[in-house]
Design a protein around this motif. Structure first.
Motif, PDB file in Angstrom:
ATOM      1  N   GLY A 212       0.688  -1.234   0.144  1.00  0.00           N
ATOM      2  CA  GLY A 212       0.171  -0.043   0.336  1.00  0.00           C
ATOM      3  C   GLY A 212       0.982   1.137   0.060  1.00  0.00           C
ATOM      4  O   GLY A 212       0.502   2.054  -0.820  1.00  0.00           O
ATOM      5  N   MET A 213       1.991   1.155   0.810  1.00  0.00           N
ATOM      6  CA  MET A 213       2.777   2.392   0.907  1.00  0.00           C
ATOM      7  C   MET A 213       3.622   2.774  -0.611  1.00  0.00           C
ATOM      8  O   MET A 213       3.795   3.767  -1.061  1.00  0.00           O
ATOM      9  N   LEU A 214       3.712   1.471  -1.384  1.00  0.00           N
ATOM     10  CA  LEU A 214       4.412   1.626  -2.669  1.00  0.00           C
ATOM     11  C   LEU A 214       3.456   2.302  -3.562  1.00  0.00           C
ATOM     12  O   LEU A 214       3.795   2.947  -4.450  1.00  0.00           O
ATOM     13  N   GLY A 215       2.260   1.709  -3.381  1.00  0.00           N
ATOM     14  CA  GLY A 215       1.274   2.392  -4.417  1.00  0.00           C
ATOM     15  C   GLY A 215       0.970   4.065  -3.969  1.00  0.00           C
ATOM     16  O   GLY A 215       0.632   4.510  -5.000  1.00  0.00           O
ATOM     17  N   ARG A 216       0.660   4.448  -2.844  1.00  0.00           N
ATOM     18  CA  ARG A 216       0.557   5.647  -2.571  1.00  0.00           C
ATOM     19  C   ARG A 216       1.657   6.791  -2.680  1.00  0.00           C
ATOM     20  O   ARG A 216       1.673   7.834  -3.158  1.00  0.00           O
ATOM     21  N   THR A 217       2.960   6.037  -2.915  1.00  0.00           N
ATOM     22  CA  THR A 217       4.192   6.942  -3.114  1.00  0.00           C
ATOM     23  C   THR A 217       4.582   6.641  -4.686  1.00  0.00           C
ATOM     24  O   THR A 217       5.744   7.392  -5.122  1.00  0.00           O
ATOM     25  N   MET A 218       3.766   5.970  -5.296  1.00  0.00           N
ATOM     26  CA  MET A 218       4.273   5.830  -6.814  1.00  0.00           C
ATOM     27  C   MET A 218       3.874   7.410  -7.652  1.00  0.00           C
ATOM     28  O   MET A 218       2.884   7.818  -7.545  1.00  0.00           O
ATOM     29  N   PRO A 219       4.852   7.940  -8.177  1.00  0.00           N
ATOM     30  CA  PRO A 219       4.474   9.236  -8.943  1.00  0.00           C
ATOM     31  C   PRO A 219       3.418   9.145  -9.894  1.00  0.00           C
ATOM     32  O   PRO A 219       3.679   8.008 -10.676  1.00  0.00           O
ATOM     33  N   LEU A 220       2.348  10.046  -9.948  1.00  0.00           N
ATOM     34  CA  LEU A 220       1.233   9.709 -10.908  1.00  0.00           C
ATOM     35  C   LEU A 220       1.556   9.721 -12.257  1.00  0.00           C
ATOM     36  O   LEU A 220       1.277   8.880 -13.195  1.00  0.00           O
ATOM     37  N   PRO A 221       2.657  10.392 -12.785  1.00  0.00           N
ATOM     38  CA  PRO A 221       2.984  10.285 -14.316  1.00  0.00           C
ATOM     39  C   PRO A 221       3.620   8.981 -14.451  1.00  0.00           C
ATOM     40  O   PRO A 221       3.559   8.496 -15.582  1.00  0.00           O
TER      41      PRO A 221
END
Length: 366
Positions: A212-221
């Motif tokens: 979940g943390m990796l999902g929230r911190t992946m840059p949107l671009p």
């Protein structure tokens, strides 16, 4: 899971039945129910089918509606269907489930006849490309390779043309694109569980919190760029289908793991807790560790994600068993919308190499 404990494979209760629809696979293999619902966002119909000696068809994107609450599950990568003991049951259930709901993003033309009738017709002579090497360059078990090669010989005896060929695409890019989707979906579901059901961080397992943390911190671009890359895989697979009617490959790269074999080691659990404490998600993305995670998490099942990101139909057929009695599935993939030909070929293989008697032996063991 820590909440419910291990789900076990009826063929060897020391091993996993696969996932994520592993409970469905175990229940059908054990004869508890004749079929069970499964959803496939990265192989979760086909992998349990392969591990439990079942037939599992992942339909084309849009064949079965995800509505009414969802337009496209996992932005189109995931689709629902069933795992069954027979091709007939899967075809009949597809007739029940197929079709759009009001407001679906798109619809597919229906088959020329009900699938339960289509599957009774012999398939035309097919040209089938075969490959056994992992798209991620990970190790493939000898038993999985042998199952494909034996199936290829059966296909030739049935009058089909078989030759070594594979779609040309960047396997590592596929792994990154799939995991980027997975990270984002997990983080979104966690947020929903907190908002709608009052869940707390401690209610999630450690691995889930890290994902979940990796999902929230992946840059949107980065996420958008990876989603756009799905088109590259679809075009590559489309080019392959210009010359072949289907592909044949292993369903899984390894035999089912032993219960507990895939548990996160204690030193990595400590590292994960430290990452969460430091909120080091962005650092993990920049460090290249995500690529290593991709290989570790997908190495056992590297063959199924292609059909999810391209939206094409694929099936696992239980055509082989190891000397120790473990089932080994083989996978066929076809162009978008061509479930009918897959079912026809599966029925032909089921008649040529019937597997139903294996369940009688399993029930005697149980």
């Amino acid at each position: 899971s820590k909440l419910w404990g291990a789900c076990r494979n009826p063929w060897d209760t020391d091993r996993t039945p696969g996932g994520s629809s592993g409970g469905s696979g175990a229940a059908v293999a054990a004869g508890i129910v004749p079929m069970a619902g499964a959803n496939d966002g990265g192989g979760s119909i086909r992998i349990p089918a392969a591990y439990n000696g079942l037939f599992g068809l992942k339909p084309s994107r849009g064949r079965i509606s995800s509505g009414p609450s969802v337009g496209e599950a996992w932005t189109g990568a995931s689709i629902d269907h069933v795992v069954t003991r027979t091709v007939r049951d899967s075809a009949a259930m597809l007739d029940v489930l197929a079709g759009p709901a009001v407001g679906d993003p798109f619809t597919i033309a229906p088959p020329a006849a009900p699938y339960a009738k289509l599957m009774q017709r012999a398939p035309r002579s097919l040209k089938i490309g075969v490959f056994t090497s992992s798209p991620y360059e990970t190790e493939v078990a000898r038993e999985c390779v042998d199952a494909v090669e034996e199936t290829a010989r059966t296909l030739e005896n049935l009058g089909h043309r078989v030759e070594y060929a594979r779609p040309e695409f960047d396997g590592m890019a596929l792994a990154r694109c799939y995991l980027g989707l997975y990270f984002g979906e997990v983080s979104t579901l966690m947020d929903r569980a907190k908002t709608e059901f009052g869940a707390r961080d401690d209610d999630f397992e450690l691995d889930t919190r890290l994902i979940g943390m990796l999902g929230r911190t992946m840059p949107l671009p980065d996420y958008v760029r990876r989603r756009q890359q799905w088109n590259d895989f679809a075009r590559a697979l489309g080019a392959f289908f210009e010359g072949y009617d289907m592909y044949l490959c292993p369903t899984a790269g390894q035999l089912p793991a032993k219960i507990g074999e895939l548990d996160t080691p204690s030193h990595l659990q400590m590292a994960a807790r430290l990452m969460l404490l430091l909120k080091a998600g962005k650092l993990v993305h920049r460090s290249g560790q995500v690529d290593q995670m991709a290989m570790e998490s997908l190495a056992r099942t590297p063959f199924t994600q292609l059909a999810n990101l391209t939206g094409t139909p694929a099936m696992s057929v239980p055509l082989a068993w190891t000397a120790a009695g473990l089932p080994v599935g083989v996978q066929f993939g076809a162009p978008h919308g061509d479930e009918g030909t897959l079912l026809q070929l599966a029925a032909q293989l089921e008649e040529a190499n019937p597997w139903f008697g294996r369940y009688e032996l399993l029930e005697a063991m149980i």
